[in-house]
Design an enzyme around this catalytic site. Structure first.
Site, short mmCIF file in Angstrom:
data_model
loop_
_atom_site.label_atom_id
_atom_site.label_comp_id
_atom_site.label_asym_id
_atom_site.label_seq_id
_atom_site.Cartn_x
_atom_site.Cartn_y
_atom_site.Cartn_z
N GLU A 1 -0.82 113.74 -27.23
CA GLU A 1 -2.04 113.61 -26.43
C GLU A 1 -3.29 114.09 -27.15
O GLU A 1 -4.41 113.80 -26.71
CB GLU A 1 -1.86 114.38 -25.12
CG GLU A 1 -0.84 113.73 -24.19
CD GLU A 1 -0.61 114.51 -22.92
OE1 GLU A 1 -0.88 115.73 -22.92
OE2 GLU A 1 -0.14 113.92 -21.94
N GLU B 1 20.86 120.82 -31.71
CA GLU B 1 20.14 122.10 -31.63
C GLU B 1 20.92 123.26 -32.24
O GLU B 1 20.38 124.36 -32.38
CB GLU B 1 19.80 122.42 -30.18
CG GLU B 1 20.97 122.79 -29.31
CD GLU B 1 20.55 123.09 -27.88
OE1 GLU B 1 20.98 124.14 -27.36
OE2 GLU B 1 19.80 122.29 -27.29
#
Length: 272
Positions: A54, A85
């Site tokens: 953004e 992960e």
């Protein structure tokens, strides 16, 4: 859930000094040509990718300036890749593929504070001499020891036990909003509370750019439309030409010299 969510803002309020310290460190790196990276897994990684994505359209900066890295690659933004992960070396490797250096800043995001991928990335970045920040909801967790600055909003147990996409995710999103927005304000990509570098790529954003141009340059709507059209839809160029009366070429040169900061470009032209 609503009652529990109401506690998130209170938890974030208690860590505002650490957020401010993080912003100071990030700004120092970016002012010297560095970049800001977010890194995480699962929900934390997705939030980092979202905030990074953004920044370019909102503040008119290069997509390279703020980057989001998620374990498992961008496919993990829309499907679960949990196993990725667990590798403490993978985060460092992902940073290396982006040519991460000691000039950059890294924000490691891990609700539990113990995710091997994210902790490993923060440890690697700090060894390089980069500026490191941790965002977690668990005090004294592994990542807080790895990072230079730790932001730890303690939100308490989730409504669904262990589902950190809830309160922890909300807290992380609030903190990321603050870091990126305050950083861009400090760098000059906002004037007052207006996104003066917004990219006018669709009807909504062109209308927003027009309103900003009218307010900042004191133009009537028709004059603002003409100025924005003449600038090829580039709001910063339109602002500089409208405020200073200079030509398009001169405005673009001034913006390049000011790294895209409208206020600095205007001041430089007025001093000539």
């Amino acid at each position: 859930m609503n009652e529990e969510d109401a506690r998130v803002a209170e938890a974030v309020a208690r860590v505002l000094p650490e957020v401010a310290t993080a912003v100071d460190g990030v700004v120092r790196r970016l002012e010297k040509g560095g970049r800001l990276f977010y890194i995480g897994t699962g929900t934390s990684g997705r939030l980092g990718v979202l905030d990074a994505a953004e920044c370019s359209p909102t503040f008119g900066v290069s997509p390279d300036l703020v980057q989001g890295i998620i374990a498992g690659g961008y496919n993990a933004c829309y499907q679960a890749v949990e196993a990725s992960e667990d590798d403490p070396e993978a985060g460092a490797r992902d940073l290396q593929t982006r040519d991460f250096t000691n000039r950059d800043a890294l924000v490691g995001i891990a609700a539990s504070g113990r995710t091997p991928y994210t902790v490993g990335a923060v440890e690697h970045a700090r060894r390089l001499g980069a500026f490191t920040v941790a965002i977690t909801c668990v005090p004294g967790s592994s990542i807080t020891g790895a990072a230079e600055v730790s932001i730890v909003p303690v939100v308490g147990p989730e409504v669904i036990a262990g589902s950190t996409r809830l309160k922890a995710g909300t807290a992380q999103k609030l903190v990321l909003n603050m870091i990126s927005t305050a950083t861009m304000i400090r760098l000059g990509y906002v004037t007052g509370n207006r996104m003066t570098n917004v990219q006018t790529r669709n009807v909504k954003l062109r209308a927003r750019g027009l309103r900003i141009l009218m307010a900042e340059a004191g133009l009537e709507e028709d004059a603002a439309k003409a100025a924005l059209a003449a600038a090829g839809g580039e709001l910063p160029v339109a602002l500089v030409t409208a405020i200073t009366g200079c030509g398009l070429s001169e405005a673009r040169k001034a913006l390049v010299a000011s790294s895209g900061v409208v206020r600095t470009a205007v001041e430089a032209l007025r001093m000539k």
